[in-house]
Every structure is written in structure tokens, then in C-alpha cells.
Design an enzyme around this catalytic site. Structure first.
Site, mmCIF file in Angstrom:
data_model
loop_
_atom_site.group_PDB
_atom_site.id
_atom_site.type_symbol
_atom_site.label_atom_id
_atom_site.label_comp_id
_atom_site.label_asym_id
_atom_site.label_seq_id
_atom_site.Cartn_x
_atom_site.Cartn_y
_atom_site.Cartn_z
ATOM 1 N N GLN A 181 -17.830 86.671 -32.406
ATOM 2 C CA GLN A 181 -16.570 87.496 -32.897
ATOM 3 C C GLN A 181 -17.235 88.706 -33.574
ATOM 4 O O GLN A 181 -16.425 89.403 -34.153
ATOM 5 C CB GLN A 181 -16.011 86.568 -33.959
ATOM 6 C CG GLN A 181 -15.162 85.235 -33.050
ATOM 7 C CD GLN A 181 -14.036 86.165 -32.198
ATOM 8 O OE1 GLN A 181 -13.343 86.712 -32.533
ATOM 9 N NE2 GLN A 181 -13.964 85.202 -31.007
ATOM 10 N N CYS A 327 -9.968 78.633 -26.971
ATOM 11 C CA CYS A 327 -10.878 78.351 -26.491
ATOM 12 C C CYS A 327 -10.415 76.517 -26.223
ATOM 13 O O CYS A 327 -11.586 76.162 -25.686
ATOM 14 C CB CYS A 327 -12.360 78.489 -26.197
ATOM 15 S SG CYS A 327 -11.869 80.276 -26.813
HETATM 16 C C1 PLP Z 1 -17.772 82.304 -31.403
HETATM 17 C C2 PLP Z 1 -17.465 82.577 -29.634
HETATM 18 N N1 PLP Z 1 -18.505 81.735 -29.170
HETATM 19 C C3 PLP Z 1 -18.409 81.952 -28.101
HETATM 20 C C4 PLP Z 1 -16.971 81.881 -27.064
HETATM 21 C C5 PLP Z 1 -16.639 82.359 -25.504
HETATM 22 O O1 PLP Z 1 -17.196 83.417 -25.387
HETATM 23 P P1 PLP Z 1 -16.925 83.550 -23.715
HETATM 24 O O2 PLP Z 1 -15.592 83.723 -23.281
HETATM 25 O O3 PLP Z 1 -17.296 85.180 -23.111
HETATM 26 O O4 PLP Z 1 -17.295 82.990 -22.642
HETATM 27 C C6 PLP Z 1 -16.098 82.329 -28.304
HETATM 28 C C7 PLP Z 1 -14.713 82.730 -26.671
HETATM 29 O O5 PLP Z 1 -14.072 82.212 -26.677
HETATM 30 C C8 PLP Z 1 -16.226 82.696 -29.483
HETATM 31 O O6 PLP Z 1 -15.090 83.144 -29.823
#
Ligand code: PLP
Length: 385
Positions: A181, A327
Site C-alpha cells: 500500500q 481481498c
Molecule cells: C497490504 C497488502 N498486501 C498484500 C496484498 C496482495 O497483493 P496482490 O493482490 O498483488 O497479491 C494487498 C492487496 O490486496 C495488500 O493491500
């Protein structure tokens, strides 16, 4: 009602910038070679990877050989945590992290517990801040690794990472940080931050989805998750995502170039939004630290509302935002981050997150300030019936 979508969910994902897409395009089409091939097409792809590596390293003030390209933030977090812990298991089996990490970190840590590691999930204060003294109190003789995020995705709080990392490294603890982030928003100088491992993801910074990187400080032991054909100097097997690596590097470079000016612009808009929401919507509370927060990040709890119903209403009004984290499936669970901030479960279910980006204007913010109070009032009266 305006027909322009007001997209205020940049913490979930961002559109690919035109200049990033243009930089990626040749590596899908004319320069499609496999970087491992000996012929000219392979050499061109290899050159593109190394150019991207140098460009990303430049932003992190790292060496190109310290950059490992991955499939995104989740893979980088998992490679850092599982890969480093497995490599260090003879030295000790205790890992430190915080209660407010992204699932990518929390689940990697939980996976380690099934391999005989002990994990401490450090608490945070009401603003989401980790106390450096509490981190050091939790260090044991067998602590080998700590994973502390640079900025939180749900509440935007920025941790005193440099201070924590400096203290941990005096105790010989390897320090990883999920900076997904913080990408594009904060200084990512890895020496200034004092980290050994750092995660970035392209799709949060106007690059493509499915591309990320892990910074691995020279000398840091890491067991690969995918040994495969030994690509990325044996740290991540698999044919390289050449367009993805190029897109990530260009996006990162552009973000770093524009960061200072864009930060000031976003902070001004963010503060207008936060102040406006707190003034106009009764029963609203800011979540996360008021000042130590990401420039484009505003998050609240809205007393007595159903967060999902509010998101649907706002969507109908042309405003896209989220309840906290995009997520997670099953949005009815209270947010683990808001619970860790000390909020009761019924309040931790009422999160509202508005995250601003490059295309956000003052008119967008003013439109939200016009729509939100009515939406909340309508929902409250509807639910009271
Ligand atoms: C703080 C954080 N870490 C990890 C991720 C995961 O990243 P990615 O979507 O590229 O796997 C996200 C996003 O969803 C996130 O906000």
C-alpha cells in the site's frame, strides 16, 4: 446524477496507466522471447528484464541483483516469510508479525506454525500503530524473522518501520515489510527503512495485476517456493512475466518521479473528504491515525449501518468504494484490523474505506460529501422500520 464513475477504491486496485501499458505492449507481441533462450528474441527479453530490474532497484536504492520479480504481493509476502523462515530454521523458529497484516502475510505465518514455528501476532493501539518497545519486548533468543507492514490497507496507518527495523536488526532479526500500500505513496529507500525484505505489487500503482517484486538484501538467505528452472537467480523459478516486470518497473519509476507533488494533492483532497464526512455524517468515526496515514486514504466506521448495503447504494449513485478490504470473501465477518484497533465486532462490521487516486478531483470529493449523508440517513431510517 453524474454519469462519470467516481472510483474511490484505489487501495483495492488501480487502472493501468497508458504509458505503462505502452511500455508493456512490445513484450506481448514483437519482443515475445523467453529470457532464457539463446537466440536474439530471447536476448531482447532478457535485456528487458534486466532493464526493469535496474529501474525498480533505482527506486528502492537497491542493487539490481536484489530484486526478484514475482506474480504479485501475495507471492512476494509468502516467499519472504516462508522462504526466509525455512532457510533460517536451524537458527530458530520464532517469527514476529502484527495483528493487522494483510491475509497474504497472516496466512504465510499460519502456514509456518504448521511447520513447527511459533508466531507472535503483535497488538496495535487504537490508531493502528505498532509500539516499537512492544516489538522489542517480544523478541526471543530464537526469533529469526519479523514481518511488519509499512502502511495498512484498511485504515491507512503508517508504521514507524525504520525505528522498529533498526532495533530488530541489532538483535539479528531479519526484517520483512509488506509495502504494497505504500508503493507510490512513501519513500521506499530500503537502507533508510532498514529492511532485509520488502514486498511491492504492480496493480496498486497503476501497473498490471499479477506482477510484483520482492527486494532481497544481499546475503539474506531465502529458500525458493518454486525452485523450477532456477530463474531469478534461483529464488523464483518459472518463465519470467516479461511484460509484467516491465510494467511494474515503469509504474514504480513514474510513481517515484511524481510522488512529492501527487502526495500534496492527495493529502489536500483526503483531508477535505475526512473533515467533510466527520462534519456532515452523524455517528461516523475516523479509523486509523489522523496524520500518520497514507496520502489518499480515508476510512471510517458508520454507526448502525450495514456496510454492504451502503456500498450498494453508493455504487448506484456512481461511487465505487469498499468496506475495508477487497481481498476478503465473505464481507459479513468483522474486519480483523478494526477488531485489533479495539472496536467491538458490531462496529468492526461497519467499515467504510474511500481511497483516492491520480484521477480523483475535488469535484469527486464534493459529490461524495453530497451523496453520503443522505445515503446513510436513508439506510438508518430504512433499517429502523
Ligand atoms: C497490504 C497488502 N498486501 C498484500 C496484498 C496482495 O497483493 P496482490 O493482490 O498483488 O497479491 C494487498 C492487496 O490486496 C495488500 O493491500
Amino acid at each position: 446524477v453524474s454519469d462519470r464513475l467516481i472510483y474511490l477504491d484505489h487501495a483495492a486496485t488501480t487502472p493501468v496507466r497508458d504509458d505503462v501499458a505502452a511500455a508493456m505492449w512490445p513484450y506481448f507481441t514483437t519482443a515475445f522471447g523467453n529470457p532464457s533462450s539463446v537466440h536474439g528474441a530471447g536476448a531482447r527479453a532478457h535485456e528487458a528484464m534486466e532493464h526493469a530490474r535496474a529501474m525498480a532497484a533505482g527506486v528502492l536504492k537497491a542493487r539490481p541483483g536484489e530484486i526478484v520479480f514475482t506474480s504479485g504481493g501475495t507471492e512476494s509476502d509468502t516467499l519472504a516469510i516462508v522462504g526466509a523462515a525455512r532457510a533460517l530454521r536451524q537458527r530458530g523458529r520464532h517469527v514476529l508479525t502484527t495483528a493487522i497484516e494483510h491475509a497474504a502475510v497472516l496466512e504465510a505465518c499460519r502456514a509456518l506454525t504448521r511447520e513447527g514455528f511459533d508466531v507472535t501476532f503483535l497488538p496495535v493501539d487504537g490508531d493502528g500503530l505498532v509500539d516499537p518497545d512492544r516489538v522489542m519486548d517480544a523478541v526471543r533468543p530464537d526469533t529469526v524473522l519479523a514481518s511488519i507492514m509499512l502502511a495498512n490497507n484498511e485504515v491507512g496507518t503508517i508504521q514507524p518501520l525504520a525505528e522498529i527495523a533498526a532495533a530488530l536488526r541489532t538483535r539479528g532479526v531479519i526484517v520483512h515489510s509488506d509495502a504494497v500500500q505504500a508503493g507510490g505513496a512513501l519513500d521506499l529507500d530500503v537502507d533508510r527503512l532498514g529492511v532485509d525484505l520488502l514486498t511491492l505489487s504492480a496493480h496498486k500503482i497503476y501497473g498490471p495485476k499479477g506482477a510484483g517484486l520482492l527486494y532481497v538484501r544481499r546475503g539474506t538467505q531465502l529458500e525458493p517456493l518454486f525452485p523450477g528452472g532456477g530463474q531469478e537467480r534461483g529464488r523464483r523459478g518459472g518463465t519470467e512475466n516479461v511484460p509484467g516486470a516491465v510494467g511494474l518497473a515503469v509504474a514504480l519509476h513514474l510513481a517515484a518521479t511524481e510522488r512529492e507533488e501527487e502526495t500534496l494533492r492527495l493529502e489536500r483532497l483526503r483531508d477535505r473528504l475526512i473533515d467533510g464526512v466527520l462534519l456532515r455524517v452523524p455517528g461516523v468515526r475516523l479509523t486509523g491515525h489522523r496524520v500518520k496515514r497514507l496520502p489518499g486514504h480515508a476510512s471510517f466506521t458508520v454507526h448502525g449501518i450495514n456496510a454492504e448495503a451502503l456500498l450498494v447504494d453508493l455504487d448506484i449513485a456512481g461511487i465505487a468504494c469498499s468496506s475495508g478490504s477487497a481481498c476478503h470473501a465473505g464481507a459479513t465477518d468483522p474486519s480483523h484490523v478494526l477488531l485489533a484497533l479495539g472496536l467491538p465486532p458490531e462496529v468492526a462490521r461497519t467499515g467504510l474505506r474511500l481511497t483516492l487516486g491520480r484521477d480523483t478531483t475535488q469535484a469527486d470529493i464534493d459529490r461524495v460529501l453530497e451523496v453520503l449523508p443522505d445515503s446513510v440517513a436513508a439506510l438508518r431510517s430504512g433499517e429502523a422500520v
